[in-house]
Design a protein around this motif. Sequence first.
Motif, PDB file in Angstrom:
ATOM      1  N   ILE A  95      19.565  67.104  90.166  1.00  0.00           N
ATOM      2  CA  ILE A  95      20.779  66.554  90.784  1.00  0.00           C
ATOM      3  C   ILE A  95      20.687  66.538  92.308  1.00  0.00           C
ATOM      4  O   ILE A  95      20.916  65.497  92.945  1.00  0.00           O
ATOM      5  N   ASN A  96      20.344  67.680  92.894  1.00  0.00           N
ATOM      6  CA  ASN A  96      20.440  67.828  94.349  1.00  0.00           C
ATOM      7  C   ASN A  96      19.220  67.366  95.127  1.00  0.00           C
ATOM      8  O   ASN A  96      19.354  66.869  96.254  1.00  0.00           O
ATOM      9  N   LEU A  97      18.031  67.519  94.564  1.00  0.00           N
ATOM     10  CA  LEU A  97      16.821  67.160  95.309  1.00  0.00           C
ATOM     11  C   LEU A  97      16.321  65.758  94.964  1.00  0.00           C
ATOM     12  O   LEU A  97      15.878  65.031  95.850  1.00  0.00           O
ATOM     13  N   ILE A  98      16.391  65.400  93.684  1.00  0.00           N
ATOM     14  CA  ILE A  98      15.950  64.051  93.307  1.00  0.00           C
ATOM     15  C   ILE A  98      17.090  63.057  93.449  1.00  0.00           C
ATOM     16  O   ILE A  98      16.888  61.924  93.864  1.00  0.00           O
ATOM     17  N   ILE A 180      15.719  60.660  82.746  1.00  0.00           N
ATOM     18  CA  ILE A 180      16.624  60.277  83.838  1.00  0.00           C
ATOM     19  C   ILE A 180      17.154  58.879  83.530  1.00  0.00           C
ATOM     20  O   ILE A 180      16.401  57.912  83.507  1.00  0.00           O
ATOM     21  N   TYR A 181      18.456  58.807  83.285  1.00  0.00           N
ATOM     22  CA  TYR A 181      19.064  57.536  82.916  1.00  0.00           C
ATOM     23  C   TYR A 181      19.562  56.745  84.124  1.00  0.00           C
ATOM     24  O   TYR A 181      19.547  55.523  84.123  1.00  0.00           O
ATOM     25  N   LYS A 182      19.991  57.471  85.154  1.00  0.00           N
ATOM     26  CA  LYS A 182      20.564  56.780  86.318  1.00  0.00           C
ATOM     27  C   LYS A 182      20.422  57.637  87.554  1.00  0.00           C
ATOM     28  O   LYS A 182      20.613  58.849  87.504  1.00  0.00           O
ATOM     29  N   ILE A 183      20.072  57.005  88.686  1.00  0.00           N
ATOM     30  CA  ILE A 183      20.001  57.724  89.954  1.00  0.00           C
ATOM     31  C   ILE A 183      21.203  57.342  90.815  1.00  0.00           C
ATOM     32  O   ILE A 183      21.899  56.362  90.544  1.00  0.00           O
ATOM     33  N   LEU A 184      21.448  58.132  91.841  1.00  0.00           N
ATOM     34  CA  LEU A 184      22.616  57.912  92.700  1.00  0.00           C
ATOM     35  C   LEU A 184      22.546  56.557  93.402  1.00  0.00           C
ATOM     36  O   LEU A 184      21.460  56.075  93.741  1.00  0.00           O
ATOM     37  N   ARG A 190      15.823  52.979  93.813  1.00  0.00           N
ATOM     38  CA  ARG A 190      14.382  53.261  93.856  1.00  0.00           C
ATOM     39  C   ARG A 190      14.121  54.759  94.036  1.00  0.00           C
ATOM     40  O   ARG A 190      14.930  55.490  94.587  1.00  0.00           O
ATOM     41  N   LEU A 191      12.973  55.171  93.533  1.00  0.00           N
ATOM     42  CA  LEU A 191      12.517  56.538  93.699  1.00  0.00           C
ATOM     43  C   LEU A 191      11.534  56.591  94.865  1.00  0.00           C
ATOM     44  O   LEU A 191      10.604  55.792  94.926  1.00  0.00           O
ATOM     45  N   GLU A 192      11.756  57.530  95.774  1.00  0.00           N
ATOM     46  CA  GLU A 192      10.873  57.690  96.920  1.00  0.00           C
ATOM     47  C   GLU A 192       9.636  58.494  96.519  1.00  0.00           C
ATOM     48  O   GLU A 192       9.570  59.072  95.431  1.00  0.00           O
ATOM     49  N   SER A 193       8.649  58.511  97.401  1.00  0.00           N
ATOM     50  CA  SER A 193       7.421  59.262  97.127  1.00  0.00           C
ATOM     51  C   SER A 193       7.725  60.744  96.914  1.00  0.00           C
ATOM     52  O   SER A 193       7.090  61.411  96.094  1.00  0.00           O
ATOM     53  N   MET A 194       8.716  61.269  97.659  1.00  0.00           N
ATOM     54  CA  MET A 194       9.085  62.667  97.491  1.00  0.00           C
ATOM     55  C   MET A 194       9.682  62.914  96.116  1.00  0.00           C
ATOM     56  O   MET A 194       9.458  63.960  95.496  1.00  0.00           O
ATOM     57  N   ASP A 197       6.875  63.272  93.750  1.00  0.00           N
ATOM     58  CA  ASP A 197       6.239  64.587  93.873  1.00  0.00           C
ATOM     59  C   ASP A 197       7.033  65.645  93.111  1.00  0.00           C
ATOM     60  O   ASP A 197       6.464  66.515  92.450  1.00  0.00           O
ATOM     61  N   LEU A 198       8.366  65.559  93.193  1.00  0.00           N
ATOM     62  CA  LEU A 198       9.217  66.514  92.491  1.00  0.00           C
ATOM     63  C   LEU A 198       9.127  66.320  90.980  1.00  0.00           C
ATOM     64  O   LEU A 198       9.105  67.298  90.221  1.00  0.00           O
ATOM     65  N   LEU A 199       9.066  65.068  90.536  1.00  0.00           N
ATOM     66  CA  LEU A 199       8.925  64.806  89.104  1.00  0.00           C
ATOM     67  C   LEU A 199       7.583  65.319  88.585  1.00  0.00           C
ATOM     68  O   LEU A 199       7.503  65.875  87.485  1.00  0.00           O
ATOM     69  N   ASP A 200       6.536  65.134  89.393  1.00  0.00           N
ATOM     70  CA  ASP A 200       5.221  65.662  89.013  1.00  0.00           C
ATOM     71  C   ASP A 200       5.275  67.180  88.883  1.00  0.00           C
ATOM     72  O   ASP A 200       4.685  67.765  87.969  1.00  0.00           O
ATOM     73  N   LEU A 201       5.981  67.811  89.816  1.00  0.00           N
ATOM     74  CA  LEU A 201       6.089  69.268  89.790  1.00  0.00           C
ATOM     75  C   LEU A 201       6.874  69.716  88.553  1.00  0.00           C
ATOM     76  O   LEU A 201       6.499  70.691  87.887  1.00  0.00           O
ATOM     77  N   LEU A 202       7.954  69.000  88.241  1.00  0.00           N
ATOM     78  CA  LEU A 202       8.741  69.344  87.055  1.00  0.00           C
ATOM     79  C   LEU A 202       7.920  69.159  85.783  1.00  0.00           C
ATOM     80  O   LEU A 202       8.005  69.967  84.852  1.00  0.00           O
ATOM     81  N   GLU A 203       7.127  68.099  85.753  1.00  0.00           N
ATOM     82  CA  GLU A 203       6.298  67.831  84.575  1.00  0.00           C
ATOM     83  C   GLU A 203       5.344  69.002  84.315  1.00  0.00           C
ATOM     84  O   GLU A 203       5.057  69.346  83.166  1.00  0.00           O
ATOM     85  N   ILE A 204       4.864  69.617  85.360  1.00  0.00           N
ATOM     86  CA  ILE A 204       3.897  70.706  85.224  1.00  0.00           C
ATOM     87  C   ILE A 204       4.580  72.057  85.021  1.00  0.00           C
ATOM     88  O   ILE A 204       4.158  72.865  84.185  1.00  0.00           O
TER      89      ILE A 204
END
Length: 232
Positions: A95-98, A180-184, A190-194, A197-204
Amino acid sequence: MQDNDISTQKKKRIKDLQRKSNILANGGSPHSQAEIEDLRKTMQQMQAENLQLADKCREAEKRNSNLASLYVTSFLLHSSFEYDHVMQSISEVIINLIGCECFGIYLYSTMRNSFVLATGKCLEDNPNLEEISSTDVLLGNIPSGGKMILNPSPAESDFDHPVAVIPLRAMEELIGMLIIYKILAQKQGRLESMDMDLLDLLEIHAGLAIKSSQLYSMLKNGKTNEKIPLAR
């Protein structure tokens, strides 16, 4: 050392500009027009250098912010073995970072061969999203070892075409799914590069944190055959 050299050079140039300004202020010199032109060019060059320096400072600030976000995420995911705290931490990152407006964290049920909603946001009015079959086309080839699925057009996402589907694994075991169904709206679709990176971290790390909390719950109660706090 290089920054000190640049600073020394700038100080010299500033002193030179002050000297030339004093000459012009005192009535100029036989070459006052040349002095003026030289002063103008030097000022333009320094202005351009200042703009470049400002850009570099903004880039450095952004990198520091990104590193801080990654650190905070990693810290939150592994700061506790309590199941509720782990799920809350994952939700806070989403919610807060992505910047997700609507999402669901699903955990795999071996009995149902499906992914059951454990927690989420803005899904209360969608009971059909409480459970997703492992054969649902929405998941693509993730159940058979596939990677994260991203919608090429996040702005056009909906419940049938989510922004992203992220597998949550503990080692090689697929224990759940983050959808993730909807972003703010302020993310302008669009999703930024950051964000990536956060999604990659969550995946791991998110799956590992959840699995650790499950094991901790069983050990805490002294029952290795106890059902963990999610559908199994």
